[in-house]
Design a protein around this motif. Structure first.
Motif, PDB file in Angstrom:
ATOM      1  N   ASP A 127      -3.768 -28.867  96.549  1.00  0.00           N
ATOM      2  CA  ASP A 127      -3.383 -29.767  95.459  1.00  0.00           C
ATOM      3  C   ASP A 127      -4.012 -29.336  94.136  1.00  0.00           C
ATOM      4  O   ASP A 127      -3.456 -29.607  93.061  1.00  0.00           O
ATOM      5  CB  ASP A 127      -3.807 -31.209  95.766  1.00  0.00           C
ATOM      6  N   ASP A 128      -5.173 -28.698  94.197  1.00  0.00           N
ATOM      7  CA  ASP A 128      -5.880 -28.290  92.978  1.00  0.00           C
ATOM      8  C   ASP A 128      -5.602 -26.841  92.577  1.00  0.00           C
ATOM      9  O   ASP A 128      -6.203 -26.332  91.631  1.00  0.00           O
ATOM     10  CB  ASP A 128      -7.393 -28.485  93.162  1.00  0.00           C
ATOM     11  N   PHE A 129      -4.707 -26.180  93.291  1.00  0.00           N
ATOM     12  CA  PHE A 129      -4.375 -24.795  92.959  1.00  0.00           C
ATOM     13  C   PHE A 129      -3.389 -24.798  91.794  1.00  0.00           C
ATOM     14  O   PHE A 129      -2.289 -25.354  91.889  1.00  0.00           O
ATOM     15  CB  PHE A 129      -3.774 -24.092  94.169  1.00  0.00           C
ATOM     16  N   THR A 130      -3.764 -24.184  90.694  1.00  0.00           N
ATOM     17  CA  THR A 130      -2.947 -24.195  89.477  1.00  0.00           C
ATOM     18  C   THR A 130      -1.824 -23.175  89.564  1.00  0.00           C
ATOM     19  O   THR A 130      -2.049 -22.009  89.876  1.00  0.00           O
ATOM     20  CB  THR A 130      -3.812 -23.887  88.240  1.00  0.00           C
ATOM     21  N   ILE A 131      -0.624 -23.629  89.281  1.00  0.00           N
ATOM     22  CA  ILE A 131       0.546 -22.741  89.249  1.00  0.00           C
ATOM     23  C   ILE A 131       1.055 -22.694  87.812  1.00  0.00           C
ATOM     24  O   ILE A 131       1.708 -23.627  87.337  1.00  0.00           O
ATOM     25  CB  ILE A 131       1.652 -23.250  90.197  1.00  0.00           C
ATOM     26  N   ASP A 132       0.731 -21.619  87.097  1.00  0.00           N
ATOM     27  CA  ASP A 132       1.139 -21.522  85.695  1.00  0.00           C
ATOM     28  C   ASP A 132       1.750 -20.169  85.348  1.00  0.00           C
ATOM     29  O   ASP A 132       1.912 -19.839  84.175  1.00  0.00           O
ATOM     30  CB  ASP A 132      -0.047 -21.824  84.761  1.00  0.00           C
ATOM     31  N   ASN A 133       2.074 -19.374  86.368  1.00  0.00           N
ATOM     32  CA  ASN A 133       2.832 -18.148  86.120  1.00  0.00           C
ATOM     33  C   ASN A 133       3.581 -17.768  87.392  1.00  0.00           C
ATOM     34  O   ASN A 133       3.411 -18.376  88.452  1.00  0.00           O
ATOM     35  CB  ASN A 133       1.934 -17.004  85.617  1.00  0.00           C
ATOM     36  N   SER A 137       2.931 -18.769  91.465  1.00  0.00           N
ATOM     37  CA  SER A 137       3.960 -19.514  92.183  1.00  0.00           C
ATOM     38  C   SER A 137       4.353 -18.787  93.464  1.00  0.00           C
ATOM     39  O   SER A 137       4.481 -19.396  94.528  1.00  0.00           O
ATOM     40  CB  SER A 137       5.192 -19.696  91.287  1.00  0.00           C
ATOM     41  N   ALA A 138       4.507 -17.442  93.380  1.00  0.00           N
ATOM     42  CA  ALA A 138       4.888 -16.652  94.553  1.00  0.00           C
ATOM     43  C   ALA A 138       3.790 -16.694  95.614  1.00  0.00           C
ATOM     44  O   ALA A 138       4.067 -16.808  96.817  1.00  0.00           O
ATOM     45  CB  ALA A 138       5.178 -15.213  94.129  1.00  0.00           C
ATOM     46  N   ALA A 139       2.523 -16.597  95.171  1.00  0.00           N
ATOM     47  CA  ALA A 139       1.402 -16.648  96.114  1.00  0.00           C
ATOM     48  C   ALA A 139       1.329 -18.009  96.797  1.00  0.00           C
ATOM     49  O   ALA A 139       1.088 -18.104  98.010  1.00  0.00           O
ATOM     50  CB  ALA A 139       0.092 -16.348  95.388  1.00  0.00           C
ATOM     51  N   PHE A 140       1.531 -19.056  96.034  1.00  0.00           N
ATOM     52  CA  PHE A 140       1.489 -20.418  96.577  1.00  0.00           C
ATOM     53  C   PHE A 140       2.608 -20.622  97.605  1.00  0.00           C
ATOM     54  O   PHE A 140       2.395 -21.211  98.666  1.00  0.00           O
ATOM     55  CB  PHE A 140       1.615 -21.433  95.443  1.00  0.00           C
ATOM     56  N   LEU A 141       3.795 -20.118  97.282  1.00  0.00           N
ATOM     57  CA  LEU A 141       4.928 -20.246  98.204  1.00  0.00           C
ATOM     58  C   LEU A 141       4.680 -19.451  99.488  1.00  0.00           C
ATOM     59  O   LEU A 141       5.023 -19.903 100.591  1.00  0.00           O
ATOM     60  CB  LEU A 141       6.213 -19.776  97.534  1.00  0.00           C
ATOM     61  N   ALA A 142       4.074 -18.260  99.348  1.00  0.00           N
ATOM     62  CA  ALA A 142       3.761 -17.448 100.533  1.00  0.00           C
ATOM     63  C   ALA A 142       2.749 -18.163 101.423  1.00  0.00           C
ATOM     64  O   ALA A 142       2.861 -18.152 102.656  1.00  0.00           O
ATOM     65  CB  ALA A 142       3.227 -16.089 100.099  1.00  0.00           C
TER      66      ALA A 142
END
Length: 307
Positions: A127-133, A137-142
């Motif tokens: 929840d605290d992982f920032t997605i701003d590029n 986003s790709a790392a979070f989705l993986a």
């Protein structure tokens, strides 16, 4: 319990016993939770039963007051409750919500074994992982794809991630957040800060515990090796330690994760030189073959978030 009885005994000593007894009874009976209990059970209670069990009502009152005031009760972490069993009033203790949550948190933490990992990583959450590029986003989705599809004991290789990027982009943080998510699902994970682990391996030669430490890393359900490439690697630690761990996990198809400042291509170049400067391209390639089999390469780009 002995403390309660001693307190009552002290209260009833002396010539004013009857007065003290009546005062105590009024205090107990006036206490709202006791009053409510007596009202709810009035059909089954007689004055004799109540008087015979006054010490229990007193125990409940004093312990419940402590609970309400956030003080330790006779059983810290537990709150008192009155119940009626025939002619006996008993005080039972049940775990508070705070204790339940604390026990749950401890159970989660036990599922995350860490070696030399910083506190911030161990407390990470998705929840605290920032997605701003795009790369974040790709790392979070993986990471999300692995978490949603992983099944312990499933047949076939379930690849981990090889997360690489510049200093401070959150590679270790993402590993810690994934470990927390897995722990919530009852899955154990081991996070290892690889540079410190390799130093300990070298020191363990003296007490003959190298094999035990390597076996631990080999067999854990999910292994996360943090900061590969930052360690002071010798040919022995590369081939006999890292190589042995990766070979076992590849054969057993155990999910393995990595974080590094190097891409896979650059890590291979880093691993090919022995401690005496000799180029050992084939040995480095062998290590990288195992890493590629075990994990999917993901770049995590962005600013340094440590500052």
């Amino acid at each position: 319990m002995d403390k309660i009885e001693r307190t009552l005994g002290q209260l009833f000593q002396g010539r004013d016993f009857e007065k003290q007894y009546e005062t105590l009874k009024q205090q107990v009976f006036a206490y709202a939770p006791v009053k409510r209990f007596l009202q709810e059970n009035k059909a089954d209670l007689t004055e004799q039963i109540i008087n015979q069990n006054l010490s229990k009502l007193y125990e409940f009152m004093t312990e419940h007051q402590k609970y309400e005031q956030k003080e330790d009760t006779l059983m810290p972490g537990y709150a008192p409750r009155l119940s009626l069993n025939g002619d006996y009033i008993t005080v039972t203790y049940y775990p508070t919500e705070e204790k339940i949550q604390a026990d749950r948190q401890r159970a989660i933490e036990k599922r995350i074994r860490s070696l030399y990992m910083p506190k911030q990583v161990m407390e990470a959450t998705l929840d605290d992982f920032t997605i701003d590029n795009e790369s974040r986003s790709a790392a979070f989705l993986a990471a999300g794809e692995f978490l949603s599809t992983y099944e312990k004991g499933a047949t076939g290789m379930q690849k981990g991630l090889y997360i690489h990027g510049n200093f401070g982009t959150g590679k270790s943080y993402l590993l810690g957040a994934m470990a927390k998510d897995l722990a919530l699902k009852g899955i154990s994970t081991t996070l290892v800060y690889l540079p410190e682990f390799m130093r300990e391996i070298k020191q363990s030669i003296a007490d003959n515990s190298v094999g035990e430490k390597i076996q631990f890393a080999k067999e854990t359900d999910i292994l996360m090796l943090d900061d590969i490439g930052a360690e002071s690697m010798t040919t022995w630690t590369r081939d006999e330690v890292l190589g042995a761990i990766l070979q076992f996990r590849m054969q057993e198809e155990l999910p393995t994760f990595f974080s590094s400042n190097y891409s896979m291509e650059h890590l291979e170049n880093h691993l090919m030189f022995s401690n005496n400067g000799t180029e050992e391209r084939m040995k480095a390639r062998r290590i990288m073959e195992r890493i590629r089999y075990l994990s999917k390469e993901v770049e995590l780009d962005g600013r340094n978030r440590r500052y």
